[in-house]
Design a protein around this motif. Structure first.
Motif, PDB file in Angstrom:
ATOM      1  N   TYR A 115       7.555   0.830  15.013  1.00 27.81           N
ATOM      2  CA  TYR A 115       6.666  -0.078  14.295  1.00 27.81           C
ATOM      3  C   TYR A 115       6.893   0.108  12.806  1.00 27.81           C
ATOM      4  O   TYR A 115       7.813   0.796  12.377  1.00 27.81           O
ATOM      5  CB  TYR A 115       5.202   0.209  14.669  1.00 27.81           C
ATOM      6  N   GLU A 116       6.023  -0.478  11.998  1.00 28.61           N
ATOM      7  CA  GLU A 116       6.131  -0.343  10.551  1.00 28.61           C
ATOM      8  C   GLU A 116       5.782   1.091  10.122  1.00 28.61           C
ATOM      9  O   GLU A 116       5.117   1.819  10.864  1.00 28.61           O
ATOM     10  CB  GLU A 116       5.207  -1.351   9.870  1.00 28.61           C
ATOM     11  N   PRO A 117       6.209   1.490   8.898  1.00 28.80           N
ATOM     12  CA  PRO A 117       6.001   2.875   8.445  1.00 28.80           C
ATOM     13  C   PRO A 117       4.543   3.328   8.466  1.00 28.80           C
ATOM     14  O   PRO A 117       4.278   4.509   8.664  1.00 28.80           O
ATOM     15  CB  PRO A 117       6.557   2.856   7.020  1.00 28.80           C
ATOM     16  N   MET A 118       3.588   2.402   8.228  1.00 26.69           N
ATOM     17  CA  MET A 118       2.180   2.801   8.204  1.00 26.69           C
ATOM     18  C   MET A 118       1.634   3.099   9.594  1.00 26.69           C
ATOM     19  O   MET A 118       0.478   3.451   9.749  1.00 26.69           O
ATOM     20  CB  MET A 118       1.330   1.712   7.549  1.00 26.69           C
ATOM     21  N   LEU A 119       2.493   2.941  10.614  1.00 23.54           N
ATOM     22  CA  LEU A 119       2.075   3.178  11.988  1.00 23.54           C
ATOM     23  C   LEU A 119       3.131   4.061  12.643  1.00 23.54           C
ATOM     24  O   LEU A 119       4.168   3.595  13.091  1.00 23.54           O
ATOM     25  CB  LEU A 119       1.924   1.838  12.715  1.00 23.54           C
ATOM     26  N   LYS A 120       2.865   5.351  12.659  1.00 22.17           N
ATOM     27  CA  LYS A 120       3.837   6.325  13.139  1.00 22.17           C
ATOM     28  C   LYS A 120       3.574   6.681  14.595  1.00 22.17           C
ATOM     29  O   LYS A 120       2.456   7.014  14.977  1.00 22.17           O
ATOM     30  CB  LYS A 120       3.758   7.603  12.285  1.00 22.17           C
ATOM     31  N   VAL A 121       4.636   6.616  15.420  1.00 21.82           N
ATOM     32  CA  VAL A 121       4.537   6.970  16.837  1.00 21.82           C
ATOM     33  C   VAL A 121       5.116   8.358  17.038  1.00 21.82           C
ATOM     34  O   VAL A 121       6.213   8.665  16.580  1.00 21.82           O
ATOM     35  CB  VAL A 121       5.295   5.963  17.725  1.00 21.82           C
ATOM     36  N   MET A 130       0.846  -1.196   0.000  1.00 24.50           N
ATOM     37  CA  MET A 130       0.000   0.000   0.000  1.00 24.50           C
ATOM     38  C   MET A 130       0.882   1.248   0.000  1.00 24.50           C
ATOM     39  O   MET A 130       1.823   1.340   0.775  1.00 24.50           O
ATOM     40  CB  MET A 130      -0.872   0.001   1.266  1.00 24.50           C
ATOM     41  N   ASN A 131       0.613   2.212  -0.869  1.00 23.43           N
ATOM     42  CA  ASN A 131       1.344   3.469  -0.828  1.00 23.43           C
ATOM     43  C   ASN A 131       0.411   4.559  -0.317  1.00 23.43           C
ATOM     44  O   ASN A 131      -0.792   4.395  -0.223  1.00 23.43           O
ATOM     45  CB  ASN A 131       1.921   3.827  -2.208  1.00 23.43           C
ATOM     46  N   THR A 132       1.007   5.695   0.038  1.00 23.77           N
ATOM     47  CA  THR A 132       0.243   6.750   0.692  1.00 23.77           C
ATOM     48  C   THR A 132      -0.871   7.305  -0.165  1.00 23.77           C
ATOM     49  O   THR A 132      -1.859   7.825   0.333  1.00 23.77           O
ATOM     50  CB  THR A 132       1.187   7.892   1.119  1.00 23.77           C
ATOM     51  N   SER A 133      -0.753   7.178  -1.483  1.00 23.80           N
ATOM     52  CA  SER A 133      -1.803   7.696  -2.359  1.00 23.80           C
ATOM     53  C   SER A 133      -3.083   6.872  -2.259  1.00 23.80           C
ATOM     54  O   SER A 133      -4.143   7.311  -2.683  1.00 23.80           O
ATOM     55  CB  SER A 133      -1.305   7.721  -3.809  1.00 23.80           C
ATOM     56  N   GLU A 134      -2.966   5.654  -1.708  1.00 22.95           N
ATOM     57  CA  GLU A 134      -4.128   4.783  -1.587  1.00 22.95           C
ATOM     58  C   GLU A 134      -4.853   4.948  -0.260  1.00 22.95           C
ATOM     59  O   GLU A 134      -5.872   4.325  -0.039  1.00 22.95           O
ATOM     60  CB  GLU A 134      -3.673   3.320  -1.734  1.00 22.95           C
ATOM     61  N   ILE A 135      -4.300   5.771   0.638  1.00 20.87           N
ATOM     62  CA  ILE A 135      -4.856   5.893   1.977  1.00 20.87           C
ATOM     63  C   ILE A 135      -6.240   6.539   1.935  1.00 20.87           C
ATOM     64  O   ILE A 135      -6.441   7.587   1.322  1.00 20.87           O
ATOM     65  CB  ILE A 135      -3.928   6.729   2.884  1.00 20.87           C
ATOM     66  N   LYS A 136      -7.182   5.881   2.597  1.00 22.11           N
ATOM     67  CA  LYS A 136      -8.541   6.414   2.678  1.00 22.11           C
ATOM     68  C   LYS A 136      -8.855   6.946   4.069  1.00 22.11           C
ATOM     69  O   LYS A 136      -9.562   7.941   4.217  1.00 22.11           O
ATOM     70  CB  LYS A 136      -9.532   5.318   2.288  1.00 22.11           C
ATOM     71  N   TYR A 137      -8.323   6.274   5.091  1.00 26.74           N
ATOM     72  CA  TYR A 137      -8.616   6.657   6.471  1.00 26.74           C
ATOM     73  C   TYR A 137      -7.332   6.836   7.279  1.00 26.74           C
ATOM     74  O   TYR A 137      -6.344   6.133   7.065  1.00 26.74           O
ATOM     75  CB  TYR A 137      -9.479   5.601   7.160  1.00 26.74           C
ATOM     76  N   HIS A 138      -7.396   7.789   8.194  1.00 23.02           N
ATOM     77  CA  HIS A 138      -6.294   8.059   9.112  1.00 23.02           C
ATOM     78  C   HIS A 138      -6.841   7.896  10.528  1.00 23.02           C
ATOM     79  O   HIS A 138      -7.721   8.649  10.959  1.00 23.02           O
ATOM     80  CB  HIS A 138      -5.765   9.479   8.891  1.00 23.02           C
ATOM     81  N   VAL A 139      -6.331   6.896  11.245  1.00 21.83           N
ATOM     82  CA  VAL A 139      -6.782   6.601  12.602  1.00 21.83           C
ATOM     83  C   VAL A 139      -5.730   7.076  13.595  1.00 21.83           C
ATOM     84  O   VAL A 139      -4.539   6.745  13.470  1.00 21.83           O
ATOM     85  CB  VAL A 139      -7.035   5.088  12.795  1.00 21.83           C
ATOM     86  N   GLY A 140      -6.151   7.860  14.576  1.00 19.78           N
ATOM     87  CA  GLY A 140      -5.260   8.313  15.635  1.00 19.78           C
ATOM     88  C   GLY A 140      -5.518   7.536  16.910  1.00 19.78           C
ATOM     89  O   GLY A 140      -6.662   7.414  17.345  1.00 19.78           O
ATOM     90  N   ILE A 179      -5.884   2.149   5.396  1.00 19.68           N
ATOM     91  CA  ILE A 179      -5.798   2.803   6.700  1.00 19.68           C
ATOM     92  C   ILE A 179      -4.339   3.056   7.054  1.00 19.68           C
ATOM     93  O   ILE A 179      -3.481   2.207   6.847  1.00 19.68           O
ATOM     94  CB  ILE A 179      -6.424   1.925   7.810  1.00 19.68           C
ATOM     95  N   ARG A 180      -4.058   4.239   7.581  1.00 18.21           N
ATOM     96  CA  ARG A 180      -2.772   4.479   8.217  1.00 18.21           C
ATOM     97  C   ARG A 180      -3.031   4.946   9.643  1.00 18.21           C
ATOM     98  O   ARG A 180      -4.133   5.400   9.972  1.00 18.21           O
ATOM     99  CB  ARG A 180      -1.930   5.498   7.447  1.00 18.21           C
ATOM    100  N   TYR A 181      -2.026   4.837  10.485  1.00 17.91           N
ATOM    101  CA  TYR A 181      -2.207   5.072  11.916  1.00 17.91           C
ATOM    102  C   TYR A 181      -1.182   6.064  12.455  1.00 17.91           C
ATOM    103  O   TYR A 181      -0.009   6.047  12.073  1.00 17.91           O
ATOM    104  CB  TYR A 181      -2.062   3.757  12.688  1.00 17.91           C
ATOM    105  N   SER A 182      -1.647   6.906  13.375  1.00 16.99           N
ATOM    106  CA  SER A 182      -0.766   7.747  14.173  1.00 16.99           C
ATOM    107  C   SER A 182      -0.973   7.358  15.631  1.00 16.99           C
ATOM    108  O   SER A 182      -2.113   7.349  16.117  1.00 16.99           O
ATOM    109  CB  SER A 182      -1.086   9.235  13.983  1.00 16.99           C
ATOM    110  N   VAL A 183       0.118   7.012  16.290  1.00 17.10           N
ATOM    111  CA  VAL A 183       0.065   6.598  17.691  1.00 17.10           C
ATOM    112  C   VAL A 183       0.657   7.713  18.536  1.00 17.10           C
ATOM    113  O   VAL A 183       1.805   8.114  18.331  1.00 17.10           O
ATOM    114  CB  VAL A 183       0.846   5.289  17.921  1.00 17.10           C
ATOM    115  N   TYR A 184      -0.115   8.220  19.472  1.00 15.62           N
ATOM    116  CA  TYR A 184       0.341   9.308  20.339  1.00 15.62           C
ATOM    117  C   TYR A 184       0.715   8.715  21.693  1.00 15.62           C
ATOM    118  O   TYR A 184      -0.121   8.197  22.421  1.00 15.62           O
ATOM    119  CB  TYR A 184      -0.745  10.367  20.481  1.00 15.62           C
ATOM    120  N   SER A 185       2.015   8.785  22.004  1.00 17.61           N
ATOM    121  CA  SER A 185       2.527   8.185  23.232  1.00 17.61           C
ATOM    122  C   SER A 185       3.703   8.994  23.737  1.00 17.61           C
ATOM    123  O   SER A 185       4.479   9.537  22.946  1.00 17.61           O
ATOM    124  CB  SER A 185       2.955   6.736  22.977  1.00 17.61           C
TER     125      SER A 185
END
Length: 381
Positions: free
Chosen positions: A61-67, A1-11, A48-54
């Motif tokens: 984690y993997e690139p699609m899951l940014k902390v 999956m590349n970023t151009s395919e992202i439909k949802y951003h989950v925080g 889906i891509r993810y942003s983790v706030y910690s």
């Protein structure tokens, strides 16, 4: 999956993550860590891509899951609450997942909240009044407002529905997974560990924070009824009322047969489970009871409480022996009876390990992805 395919951003608000070693790593921290590790694979067919706030951004984690870390320290509870309620709603995401009981009440974005259990309601004396009020009031509002609620057992789902008046159909059950490290080890390796650690030849094992709802005083009283050649090893951090547990040991003269080891890392725990003749879990209340699954995965016979969610972890098909946790004689009988059986039968060990195969972190992550898609309107209820 590349970023151009992202439909949802989950925080995801995940401030209870910590890289610091300690007993908390066995609880919510471990659940969050393993779920996050498996989210990218569980989301591979979804945009889906993810942003983790910690506060601990050293976890990778993997690139699609940014902390990422908040703009200010959230080490203190007050700072964390202020960040969740005031800063988190401003994040540019499509969905907010609050991973520990309370979500930002001012946010207009779709939300998912994780409620592990309602122990703070069942055992309110374990928490300061302010924290109990915060979890009880804001937690209930969060669960009622959320589009989906995630919990870790059928028992917790039913309590959330009945006590907090949350529709049961919007509550997802995402059981914890058992680490593949928990497995049956070769006898030679177990014996070498026993010798190196100077462990008793025969011992019953218990794992969990040393606090009242773990029901350790009754366990100690029941243990006192067993033969003198068996020992009891308690693994876990000291909790409130610890002095009463120590007093019980002293009053019964069991100082030389009961051993307190404190926190033990995973690698050593696998060996301890394998070395134990029996695992006993008399807790009065659990959100799930992960040590029960870990012991069974190691092929260790288990006797456990017939209360709250514990039968879900232990199995209701005879995989483990269940007892009344309020009855000392029943606990003693269950331990005595199990110790008399041939617990090394390979077929019996296989039955125990087979029970644990359904508890995987990939299953846990897949339930999370399903909850996100339902909250976003991508799947039917």
């Amino acid at each position: 999956m590349n970023t151009s395919e992202i439909k949802y951003h989950v925080g995801l608000s995940a401030h209870l993550l910590s890289n610091q070693p300690g007993y908390r790593q066995a609880g919510i921290h471990n659940y969050l860590t393993e779920t996050l590790r498996h989210l990218p694979a569980a989301s591979s067919e979804h945009d889906i891509r993810y942003s983790v706030y910690s506060s601990d951004s050293t976890i990778e984690y993997e690139p699609m899951l940014k902390v990422s870390s908040p703009a200010w320290s959230t080490a203190s509870p007050i700072a964390r609450i202020l960040w969740e309620q005031l800063a988190l709603p401003l994040k540019s995401v499509d969905l907010i997942h609050s991973t520990a009981f309370v979500s930002p009440l001012l946010s207009r974005r779709p939300s998912v909240v994780t409620v592990y259990d309602l122990s703070f309601i069942r055992f309110p004396e374990a928490l300061p009044q302010t924290r109990k009020y915060y979890l009880s009031v804001l937690g209930r509002l969060s669960a009622q407002r959320a589009r989906r609620v995630i919990t870790i057992s059928e028992h917790s789902r039913d309590e959330i529905a009945n006590i907090w008046n949350v529709p049961v159909e919007k509550i997802e059950i995402a059981y914890p997974g058992v680490d593949p490290e928990f497995r049956i080890l070769p006898i030679e390796k177990v014996q070498q560990f026993r010798t190196s650690q100077n462990l008793p030849e025969r011992f019953i094992l218990h794992v969990g924070t040393l606090q009242p709802r773990k029901n350790l005083i009754r366990l100690i009283q029941a243990f006192n009824k067993l033969d003198n050649d068996i020992h009891l090893i308690l693994v876990g951090a000291k909790g409130w009322y610890f002095d009463r547990i120590m007093s019980s040991i002293t009053e019964l003269g069991l100082q030389h047969r009961i051993h307190l080891l404190g926190f033990i890392p995973t690698e050593e725990m696998v060996k301890l489970y394998n070395a134990a003749e029996l695992f006993a879990f008399p807790s009065l209340y659990e959100g799930f009871g992960m040590p029960v699954v870990e012991a069974l995965a190691c092929g260790t016979p288990v006797v456990a409480s017939r209360s709250s969610s514990i039968p879900e972890a232990a199995g209701r098909d005879g995989t483990a022996t269940l007892f009344d946790p309020t009855n000392v004689d029943d606990i003693a009988y269950a331990m005595h009876n199990s110790l008399q059986q041939n617990n090394n039968d390979p077929k019996v060990k296989e039955m125990r390990t087979n029970h644990t195969h359904k508890f995987t972190w990939m299953n846990t992550a897949q339930v999370h992805v399903s909850a996100y898609l339902r909250a976003l309107g991508e799947r039917d209820e």
